[in-house]
Design a protein around this motif. Structure first.
Motif, short mmCIF file in Angstrom:
data_model
loop_
_atom_site.label_atom_id
_atom_site.label_comp_id
_atom_site.label_asym_id
_atom_site.label_seq_id
_atom_site.Cartn_x
_atom_site.Cartn_y
_atom_site.Cartn_z
N ASP A 205 0.83 -1.21 0.00
CA ASP A 205 0.00 0.00 0.00
C ASP A 205 0.86 1.25 0.00
O ASP A 205 0.60 2.21 -0.75
CB ASP A 205 -0.91 -0.01 1.23
CG ASP A 205 -1.95 1.11 1.18
OD1 ASP A 205 -2.57 1.30 0.11
OD2 ASP A 205 -2.12 1.79 2.20
N ARG B 46 2.58 1.71 -3.36
CA ARG B 46 1.61 2.19 -4.34
C ARG B 46 1.40 3.69 -4.21
O ARG B 46 1.30 4.42 -5.20
CB ARG B 46 0.29 1.43 -4.15
CG ARG B 46 -0.71 1.62 -5.27
CD ARG B 46 -1.93 0.75 -5.04
NE ARG B 46 -1.60 -0.67 -5.01
CZ ARG B 46 -1.67 -1.45 -3.93
NH1 ARG B 46 -2.09 -0.95 -2.78
NH2 ARG B 46 -1.35 -2.73 -4.00
N LYS B 47 1.36 4.18 -2.98
CA LYS B 47 1.15 5.61 -2.74
C LYS B 47 2.31 6.45 -3.26
O LYS B 47 2.12 7.42 -4.01
CB LYS B 47 0.97 5.88 -1.24
CG LYS B 47 -0.35 5.41 -0.66
CD LYS B 47 -0.39 5.70 0.84
CE LYS B 47 -1.72 5.26 1.44
NZ LYS B 47 -1.79 5.54 2.90
#
Length: 389
Positions: A371, A374-375
């Motif tokens: 996560d 991805r950010k």
């Protein structure tokens, strides 16, 4: 990663070199340095392949070649007006989109002083003509174009400029620039202009944003053009963050309190940017000798403003960056600090290809979560652009 669909087209292949335009010798991708790859285990290599399937965006680059001999050929190359994008070399990195900042203040077909309206129009329009002939390049106009580049193995070029100096006192020029494709524009580039005070142009006081600048920021909000405060004065940055109705960007920045002193932005300015919902791209600088120190600064920025607001804007190019700085320093009559010249390259970030091969590898090596990766590789930018564009 998605197989990149490079089509073999090189810049201005639709013309006959040295007949339709004059050429200069351009550098090889690895000229002047030995490539450095972040080492991974076999298991980590597999994870990098998976990570590189995500949408990966650089918030700040000059993704084109400078001449092999910058000292000899730079001005002839610029005056010819055809800057060569590095399509094939870019296809060797997992990038899906790159914010392309053109020549900016080096645009000098009509004037050697830069930032003139005619020069900026020539630079932007000529690049658009070249990209229109490449099946690999997508001239990015909206977020869907970035997603399409990821799905199709292509590269979305986001037209951008580092200063609004050429707007002068003509508010409608913002609309014209948007119509020409510009999707992000800086307020100033070191020198002040009609919109605000530049980072390098403070005498006894910091004037911040002008009243015309307030109108310009609102027009950029209205037309759907992202605003960047890179190279703006501290007060200009704070003023833009206060008046903008949309997330504000700093496409390439370092933090003063992270060891960059006056070369970086204040904690107050960086937090103000984050408070708008904006994002900050971490700048590569020869004050940071290698990718390890660069990523340490990235982690410092994450601790400062939160991982939802930090991405990467290395601001590197294909060619001899140090020689370019020497030429520009001579042209402007300034002396570069010894620390700037200490390292000719940031090891592992020598150009956009090297940088974007290594950044995902480092994040995997340090076991960042899917996560968070991805950010910082693109998700934060997409989230902000969804609000702005």
């Amino acid at each position: 990663m998605t197989e990149k669909q490079f089509d073999g087209y090189e810049a201005y292949d639709y013309l006959v070199a040295d007949e339709d335009y004059r050429t200069v010798e351009l550098p090889e991708m690895h000229a002047g340095f030995e490539p450095h790859e972040v080492e991974l285990t076999a298991e980590q290599e597999q994870r990098v392949e998976e990570v590189n399937e995500e949408t990966i965006i650089s918030l700040h680059e000059h993704p084109f070649y400078f001449p092999k001999d910058v000292h000899e050929d730079l001005w002839d190359y610029i005056r010819e007006g055809r800057i060569h994008a590095a399509y094939e070399d870019l296809s060797k990195a997992p990038l899906d989109a790159v914010f392309d900042f053109h020549l900016d203040g080096l645009s000098g077909i009509h004037s050697k002083h830069g930032w003139k309206w005619d020069d900026i129009v020539s630079d932007v329009a000529m690049r658009a003509a070249d990209q229109a002939h490449s099946d690999y390049a997508i001239r990015c106009g909206d977020v869907d174009d970035i997603h399409r580049a990821n799905e199709e193995g292509k590269l979305a070029f986001v037209p951008a400029l580092e200063s609004a100096a050429m707007v002068e006192n003509e508010l409608d020029r913002i609309d014209l620039l948007y119509g020409m494709g510009i999707r992000l524009m800086g307020v100033t580039y070191n020198a002040s202009n009609s919109i605000g005070t530049g980072q390098g142009d403070i005498y006894e006081r910091d004037g911040g944003l002008t009243s015309f600048g307030v109108d310009a920021v609102h027009r950029m909000n209205d037309v759907g053009m992202a605003v960047s405060t890179s190279h703006s004065s501290p007060q200009t940055t704070l003023d833009v963050c206060e008046v903008s109705e949309k997330p504000v960007f700093d496409t390439h920045a370092l933090a003063q309190t992270g060891g960059m002193n006056q070369r970086g932005s204040s904690d107050e300015a960086l937090q103000a940017l984050a408070d708008t919902g904006g994002v900050i791209g971490v700048l590569s600088s020869t004050h940071l000798p290698d990718i390890e120190t660069y990523m340490e600064h990235f982690e410092y920025m994450v601790d400062l403003v939160g991982i939802d607001h930090v991405v990467f804007g290395p601001d590197v190019l294909y060619g001899d960056h140090t020689a370019l700085l020497e030429v520009l320093a001579t042209f402007h009559g300034v002396e570069l600090p010894d620390s700037t010249m200490e390292n000719p390259y940031v090891k592992g970030l020598e150009n956009p290809t090297e940088a974007w091969q290594n950044i995902p590898r480092w994040l995997v090596k340090e076991d960042y979560s899917d996560d968070d990766i991805r950010k910082v590789l693109g998700g934060n930018i997409l989230r902000a652009l969804d609000e702005v564009w």
